[in-house]
Design an enzyme around this catalytic site. Structure first.
Site, short mmCIF file in Angstrom:
data_model
loop_
_atom_site.label_atom_id
_atom_site.label_comp_id
_atom_site.label_asym_id
_atom_site.label_seq_id
_atom_site.Cartn_x
_atom_site.Cartn_y
_atom_site.Cartn_z
CD GLU A 265 -22.03 38.07 27.54
OE1 GLU A 265 -21.77 38.94 26.71
OE2 GLU A 265 -22.79 38.26 28.51
CD GLU A 377 -25.11 37.57 33.55
OE1 GLU A 377 -25.66 38.23 32.65
OE2 GLU A 377 -23.91 37.26 33.54
O1 9MR Z 1 -25.92 44.59 34.32
C1 9MR Z 1 -24.56 44.95 34.09
C2 9MR Z 1 -24.44 46.45 33.90
O2 9MR Z 1 -24.82 47.11 35.09
C3 9MR Z 1 -23.02 46.79 33.52
O3 9MR Z 1 -22.96 48.17 33.20
C4 9MR Z 1 -22.56 45.98 32.33
C5 9MR Z 1 -21.11 46.26 32.00
O4 9MR Z 1 -20.29 45.95 33.07
O5 9MR Z 1 -22.72 44.59 32.58
C6 9MR Z 1 -24.05 44.22 32.88
O6 9MR Z 1 -24.09 42.84 33.16
C7 9MR Z 1 -23.84 41.95 32.07
C8 9MR Z 1 -23.13 40.77 32.64
O7 9MR Z 1 -21.97 41.17 33.28
C9 9MR Z 1 -22.81 39.75 31.55
N1 9MR Z 1 -24.01 39.37 30.82
C10 9MR Z 1 -24.78 40.47 30.30
C11 9MR Z 1 -25.14 41.46 31.41
C12 9MR Z 1 -25.96 42.59 30.85
O8 9MR Z 1 -25.24 43.34 29.93
#
Ligand code: 9MR
Length: 467
Positions: A265, A377
């Site tokens: 990102e 994802e």
């Molecule tokens: O789904 C993930 C959540 O459980 C975590 O708390 C968060 C922070 O580590 O990250 C979420 O996953 C993200 C992913 O790593 C990157 N793209 C966006 C996802 C949703 O925020």
């Protein structure tokens, strides 16, 4: 005989007679026996390197000879700490031989055990259990697909038998939902913690699955530790810290993790889609600020240097929906050239958006560049109206969600073999999704309901792959 000659002769006779029972001090043996000793520690930056120090103390001169148990034989006369690399798994013996001036020797030995992770601390390696026998009937999603079918996972959920059973049946590529990010793996400036990642990797290996590492560099406030947010050193020190973090992490997981999201990102959603930089509200990137506009390339280069065999991905969201962001992503990717192996396109989508053609355009762009494509994802929102009292899916919404899952899988399944990598779903059961917290309304975006029952969405996934 002249008197002077006689006196010299007498002196030698006297000296020789007395030397048998009264030796002069300088001819005595050194009083203490010599005892060989050394210490060793595993390098903090390379798990396959041992730092070995000679700790022998002795009041007289002595020489030291090392044998590190490698093919290059013994080395004599080296001083200071020795840096020894053990590349191949196996058991090695280090022998230090010390020799005192009077020829007396002593040896000290130590055993070094090396496994796929590097040198085992205290010779205790994590035992990786052998793969379990396949117990399912080969009708899971992974059996229908000719690409990896991925699932986001946490260490805790691996211990829930029902959860683990579904993982084994349907999925063969695991992504840690949060436990392989910087805030967890590098919690303080001087420590690394790979324990959760190791547990996920061990589970995957034991069950014949791959692991996709996610994610090394992500600006998000939930993914970087406070000490990085408040980094107090110079920009050069920050960059050295990032290189050390990437190197240490990739080497730790080398040979056990198939692929990594190196940067996640990095592209801003603002006009022109530049790299995130100094935006407030958590939208800026400290990595861009401290390492400059070329930071993405630097991170990919560190990763390539650390592990030339692991697959390197750039990962971002809205790449299908936003034409501008997709173009910015391809500019970034084109600039990386051979440093990148694939694109991770996060598929946080809705039952009615983005359109099939936009998803197809994204896939086409990746394929035309001869890169691997990761549909990462994946979750499909149904509550786009933001209904706070929604308690479940209507039949029509469930069918619309099913159709979108089917569409995504069909598009992925149709890309050439050479570009296929994995399609990863972001959570198993609806009640586990991150979307509920994010949008603050009920959401049902996944393949299984809260009771581990498959939903229509699961059937859509499977039907897209049915022969
Ligand atoms: O789904 C993930 C959540 O459980 C975590 O708390 C968060 C922070 O580590 O990250 C979420 O996953 C993200 C992913 O790593 C990157 N793209 C966006 C996802 C949703 O925020």
């Amino acid at each position: 005989m002249r008197p002077i000659l006689a006196s010299i002769l007498l002196f030698f006779l006297l000296f020789n007679c007395s030397s048998d029972d009264d030796s002069p001090a300088e001819e005595q043996l050194p009083p203490e026996p010599i005892t060989a000793a050394f210490s060793s520690t595993i390098s903090s930056v390379d798990p396959n390197t041992l730092l070995v120090s000679n700790t022998t103390t002795y009041e007289f001169d002595f020489t030291s000879t090392w044998d590190f148990g490698l093919d290059n034989g013994a080395v004599t006369g080296v001083t200071g700490t020795q840096t020894v690399r053990y590349d191949a798994p196996g058991t090695y013996t280090i022998t230090l031989t010390v020799t005192a001036v009077n020829g007396v020797t002593d040896t000290a030995t130590a055993t070094v055990v090396v496994d796929g992770n590097g040198i085992c601390p205290d010779n205790t390696c994590v035992t990786i259990p052998p793969p379990v026998e396949e117990t399912n009937d080969s009708s899971g999603l992974k059996d229908l697909a000719d690409f990896s079918v991925g699932m986001a996972i946490t260490r805790a959920r691996l211990n829930v038998p029902q959860h683990a059973e579904i993982l084994r049946n349907d999925f063969n590529n695991l992504t840690a939902e949060f436990e392989m990010k910087m805030d967890i793996m590098h919690p303080t400036p001087t420590t690394f913690d790979f324990s959760a990642g190791d547990a996920i990797v061990d589970f995957a290996i034991a069950n014949g699955m791959d692991v996709h590492g996610h994610t090394l560099i992500w600006h998000n406030e939930f993914a970087i530790p406070d000490w990085v947010k408040n980094f107090s050193g110079t920009n050069a020190e920050f960059e050295a810290m990032v290189e050390n973090y990437i190197t240490t992490t990739l080497r730790h997981f080398r040979g056990r993790v198939r692929s990594w999201d190196i940067v996640n990102e990095a592209i801003s959603d603002s006009r022109g889609n530049p790299l995130r930089n100094t935006e407030g509200d958590g939208l800026g990137s400290i990595f861009r600020q401290k390492m400059g506009p070329d930071y993405v390339r630097k991170c990919f280069q560190y990763a390539r240097n650390a592990d030339p065999d692991v697959l390197l991905f750039y990962n971002d969201y809205n790449l299908a929906l936003s034409v501008g962001k997709r173009a910015a992503m391809f500019r970034l990717v084109d600039d990386l050239g051979d440093l990148i192996d694939g694109v991770g396109a996060q598929m946080h989508i809705s039952f009615n958006s983005p359109s099939r053609s936009r998803i197809q355009d994204l896939a086409n762009g990746v394929v035309s560049r001869n890169l691997l494509l990761h549909f990462a994802e994946l979750d499909v929102r149904v509550n786009t109206e933001g209904n706070a009292s929604l308690t479940g899916l209507s039949t029509s919404r469930a069918n619309a969600q099913k159709a979108k899952y089917q569409e995504v899988v069909e598009i992925y399944d149709a890309i050439p073999e050479a570009n296929k990598f994995a399609l990863t779903v972001w959570g198993l059961r609806d009640n586990e999704t991150w979307l509920t917290d994010f949008w603050r309304v009920p959401e049902f975006p996944l393949l299984f309901d809260a009771n581990y029952n498959t939903k229509a969405s699961y059937d859509g996934f499977a039907e897209a792959l049915a022969p």
